[in-house]
Write a protein that holds these residues in place. Structure first.
Motif, PDB file in Angstrom:
ATOM      1  N   SER A  83       0.824  -1.200   0.000  1.00 39.64           N
ATOM      2  CA  SER A  83       0.000   0.000   0.000  1.00 39.64           C
ATOM      3  C   SER A  83       0.860   1.253   0.000  1.00 39.64           C
ATOM      4  CB  SER A  83      -0.884   0.026   1.248  1.00 39.64           C
ATOM      5  OG  SER A  83      -2.033  -0.699   1.054  1.00 39.64           O
ATOM      6  N   THR A 111      -3.492  -1.694   5.357  1.00 35.73           N
ATOM      7  CA  THR A 111      -3.048  -0.720   6.364  1.00 35.73           C
ATOM      8  C   THR A 111      -4.230  -0.114   7.120  1.00 35.73           C
ATOM      9  OG1 THR A 111      -3.169   1.111   4.798  1.00 35.73           O
ATOM     10  CG2 THR A 111      -1.055  -0.049   4.961  1.00 35.73           C
ATOM     11  N   SER A 114      -7.345   3.138   3.582  1.00 35.50           N
ATOM     12  CA  SER A 114      -8.483   3.310   2.660  1.00 35.50           C
ATOM     13  C   SER A 114      -9.790   3.297   3.431  1.00 35.50           C
ATOM     14  CB  SER A 114      -8.521   2.196   1.615  1.00 35.50           C
ATOM     15  OG  SER A 114      -7.325   2.182   0.884  1.00 35.50           O
TER      16      SER A 114
END
Ligand code: IMP
Length: 184
Positions: A83, A111, A114
């Protein structure tokens, strides 16, 4: 696919990790949970494009109460396997969701950046309630904690493809989920 149920995509080797039966059974369970939790509330499911389209389609078919659907789209991180943490909104939802019971549906939380970004957008529309469903959660990759009410599978912190998840736009059509072979 060979006998070991592995495949090569963009030069990397992947092996089967969650087969279609396991996925379908878990998605049906999540659908039943949502049906119970939201009985009488007519939720709207917000799918995050592109990756969540397959999970969302199966999840919705497992929900046996009235519900609606809409989509939003975020920028992807291209052909990278980690990411970037940089997220933009590329397509906004069309449906008015003020006062609605909203369930955001993601393919995978890595992570968490988003999902946090999406939740912040959703809160601005003032829904009556807001929850998050994700098929996969890479728990060891978490950089920001976002409450996830419906999680299909907690998985290793390794790159996965299939069932909507891509590697540089390829692999989404695979009915099973594959995980990249760890390097020796
Ligand atoms: P996050 O913002 O780091 O949580 O990443 C979320 C998004 O990254 C997901 O919606 C996926 O599009 C993508 N992603 C993260 N991990 C993977 C993976 O293992 N395979 C494919 N896409 C992934």
């Amino acid at each position: 696919m060979n006998e070991n149920q592995s495949l090569t995509l963009r030069g990397d080797t992947f092996r089967i990790y969650l087969d279609r039966k396991t996925i379908q059974e878990r998605v049906a369970e999540l659908g039943r949970m949502i049906s119970t939790d939201y009985d009488g509330r007519k939720p709207i499911l917000i799918g995050v494009l592109n990756g969540a389209f397959m999970f969302l389609a199966d999840l919705m078919r497992s929900i046996d109460i009235e519900c609606e659907v809409d989509f939003l789209k975020l920028s992807s991180y291209g052909v990278e396997k980690i990411s970037s943490g940089v997220v933009h909104e590329l397509k906004k939802i069309d449906a008015p969701i003020e006062g609605r019971h909203v369930i955001v549906v993601e393919d995978i939380v890595d992570t968490g950046l988003s999902m946090q970004f999406i939740m912040d957008i959703m809160k601005k529309y003032r829904p009556a309630s807001l929850s998050a469903a994700t098929l996969l959660h890479k728990t060891a990759a978490t950089r920001v904690e976002v409450p996830l009410q419906y999680v299909g599978f907690k998985i290793k912190n390794l790159f996965v493809i299939g069932y909507g998840l891509d590697y540089g736009q390829l692999g989404r059509n695979l009915p099973d989920i594959y995980i990249i072979e760890e390097e020796e």
